[in-house]
Design a protein around this motif. Sequence first.
Motif, mmCIF file in Angstrom:
data_model
loop_
_atom_site.group_PDB
_atom_site.id
_atom_site.type_symbol
_atom_site.label_atom_id
_atom_site.label_comp_id
_atom_site.label_asym_id
_atom_site.label_seq_id
_atom_site.Cartn_x
_atom_site.Cartn_y
_atom_site.Cartn_z
ATOM 1 N N TYR A 93 26.705 34.073 33.825
ATOM 2 C CA TYR A 93 27.988 34.533 33.298
ATOM 3 C C TYR A 93 28.138 34.012 31.875
ATOM 4 O O TYR A 93 28.049 32.815 31.627
ATOM 5 C CB TYR A 93 29.136 34.031 34.178
ATOM 6 C CG TYR A 93 30.502 34.531 33.761
ATOM 7 C CD1 TYR A 93 30.769 35.890 33.675
ATOM 8 C CD2 TYR A 93 31.525 33.641 33.465
ATOM 9 C CE1 TYR A 93 32.029 36.351 33.303
ATOM 10 C CE2 TYR A 93 32.783 34.087 33.097
ATOM 11 C CZ TYR A 93 33.028 35.445 33.015
ATOM 12 O OH TYR A 93 34.271 35.896 32.647
ATOM 13 N N ARG A 100 23.437 34.857 40.680
ATOM 14 C CA ARG A 100 24.292 34.960 39.515
ATOM 15 C C ARG A 100 25.755 34.788 39.916
ATOM 16 O O ARG A 100 26.134 35.032 41.061
ATOM 17 C CB ARG A 100 24.089 36.310 38.812
ATOM 18 C CG ARG A 100 22.664 36.570 38.380
ATOM 19 C CD ARG A 100 22.488 37.924 37.722
ATOM 20 N NE ARG A 100 22.979 37.893 36.342
ATOM 21 C CZ ARG A 100 23.985 38.605 35.889
ATOM 22 N NH1 ARG A 100 24.641 39.411 36.697
ATOM 23 N NH2 ARG A 100 24.340 38.533 34.618
ATOM 24 N N SER A 101 26.565 34.376 38.959
ATOM 25 C CA SER A 101 27.995 34.244 39.214
ATOM 26 C C SER A 101 28.563 35.575 39.710
ATOM 27 O O SER A 101 28.222 36.639 39.200
ATOM 28 C CB SER A 101 28.724 33.827 37.933
ATOM 29 O OG SER A 101 28.293 32.556 37.508
ATOM 30 N N ASN A 102 29.394 35.498 40.737
ATOM 31 C CA ASN A 102 30.065 36.673 41.306
ATOM 32 C C ASN A 102 29.131 37.586 42.101
ATOM 33 O O ASN A 102 29.488 38.738 42.371
ATOM 34 C CB ASN A 102 30.777 37.490 40.217
ATOM 35 C CG ASN A 102 32.177 37.905 40.638
ATOM 36 O OD1 ASN A 102 32.786 37.277 41.487
ATOM 37 N ND2 ASN A 102 32.673 38.973 40.037
ATOM 38 N N SER A 105 27.378 30.283 30.978
ATOM 39 C CA SER A 105 25.944 30.156 31.173
ATOM 40 C C SER A 105 25.365 28.945 30.452
ATOM 41 O O SER A 105 24.520 28.235 30.984
ATOM 42 C CB SER A 105 25.231 31.428 30.716
ATOM 43 O OG SER A 105 25.499 31.692 29.356
ATOM 44 N N PRO A 110 25.636 26.366 42.233
ATOM 45 C CA PRO A 110 26.426 27.023 41.175
ATOM 46 C C PRO A 110 25.786 28.329 40.723
ATOM 47 O O PRO A 110 24.549 28.445 40.655
ATOM 48 C CB PRO A 110 26.429 25.994 40.040
ATOM 49 C CG PRO A 110 26.174 24.687 40.712
ATOM 50 C CD PRO A 110 25.260 24.993 41.861
ATOM 51 N N GLY A 111 26.620 29.309 40.402
ATOM 52 C CA GLY A 111 26.123 30.576 39.897
ATOM 53 C C GLY A 111 25.648 30.448 38.458
ATOM 54 O O GLY A 111 25.950 29.479 37.761
ATOM 55 N N TYR A 112 24.908 31.431 38.030
ATOM 56 C CA TYR A 112 24.383 31.433 36.666
ATOM 57 C C TYR A 112 24.544 32.822 36.082
ATOM 58 O O TYR A 112 24.869 33.784 36.782
ATOM 59 C CB TYR A 112 22.902 31.022 36.651
ATOM 60 C CG TYR A 112 22.022 31.903 37.520
ATOM 61 C CD1 TYR A 112 21.492 33.103 37.045
ATOM 62 C CD2 TYR A 112 21.739 31.548 38.824
ATOM 63 C CE1 TYR A 112 20.714 33.917 37.849
ATOM 64 C CE2 TYR A 112 20.955 32.352 39.642
ATOM 65 C CZ TYR A 112 20.450 33.528 39.146
ATOM 66 O OH TYR A 112 19.681 34.332 39.951
ATOM 67 N N ARG A 160 30.955 24.844 40.622
ATOM 68 C CA ARG A 160 30.287 24.042 39.598
ATOM 69 C C ARG A 160 29.450 22.912 40.196
ATOM 70 O O ARG A 160 28.816 22.164 39.452
ATOM 71 C CB ARG A 160 31.332 23.462 38.644
ATOM 72 C CG ARG A 160 32.301 24.496 38.103
ATOM 73 C CD ARG A 160 31.593 25.572 37.309
ATOM 74 N NE ARG A 160 31.061 25.052 36.067
ATOM 75 C CZ ARG A 160 31.768 24.929 34.944
ATOM 76 N NH1 ARG A 160 33.046 25.263 34.937
ATOM 77 N NH2 ARG A 160 31.216 24.477 33.857
ATOM 78 N N PRO A 220 34.244 34.434 37.894
ATOM 79 C CA PRO A 220 32.849 33.999 37.927
ATOM 80 C C PRO A 220 32.699 32.558 37.471
ATOM 81 O O PRO A 220 33.413 32.083 36.594
ATOM 82 C CB PRO A 220 32.163 34.960 36.947
ATOM 83 C CG PRO A 220 33.067 36.144 36.860
ATOM 84 C CD PRO A 220 34.452 35.596 37.028
ATOM 85 N N GLY A 221 31.740 31.849 38.090
ATOM 86 C CA GLY A 221 31.437 30.496 37.672
ATOM 87 C C GLY A 221 32.349 29.432 38.238
ATOM 88 O O GLY A 221 32.320 28.294 37.789
#
Length: 209
Positions: free
Chosen positions: A85, A30-32, A89, A81-83, A58, A54-55
């Motif tokens: 957020y 996840r983001s962060n 999202s 990439p994070g997810y 990319r 967060p995020g």
Amino acid sequence: MRVLARFLAAATDVAHFPAPGVPEIAFLGRSNVGKSSVINSLVGTKLARTSSTPGRTRSINFFEVRWPGKPQPGLIFADLPGYGYAKLSREISQEWPKFIEPYLNDRPSLALCVALVDANVPPQESDQQLLEFLNASGREFLVVATKSDRLSNNQRHNALRTLTEEYPAARLLSYSAKTGAGRDELWKRIQQGARSFTGTGAFGAATTD
């Protein structure tokens, strides 16, 4: 363990992926959650960019990792990439089919996925969805509980027990990028994944601090 590492490429399309070769280790979460911090702590330098926003990541960022004295890379780290957020999202989820899902499903050199979860928060549905995706794809994966230094020993024990109950089929490791707790064990798991992928013992050459 001491290694040399450098930025290799940033990809937002399958055509941008580096040519497959040495085993690749993908970092997801996840983001962060601390993906960049974990990568930086593993290689011992500020290789991946960290951000309080967060995020920020990319693209899939590829980093070449080699052992001192070895002219060729031994591994590639891939920071995905994070997810999860809220503000990003939907936009990020739209990108998954374009280059992230193809990477996870089809990348021939992907040896191990390191799924990061925050030890300080309850298990998240988005994390469970990621693990289900990895399981369905047949990928080898390891769950790493980040930011464990923020918990007392008792809190950490309870958090890991909760995560184990939530993800009973997953291999679980506690980690702190701040203190280095879990670093040697994570490197050991990464090397095991690389060895299993290649069928050789070429990944035991890195030096230990």
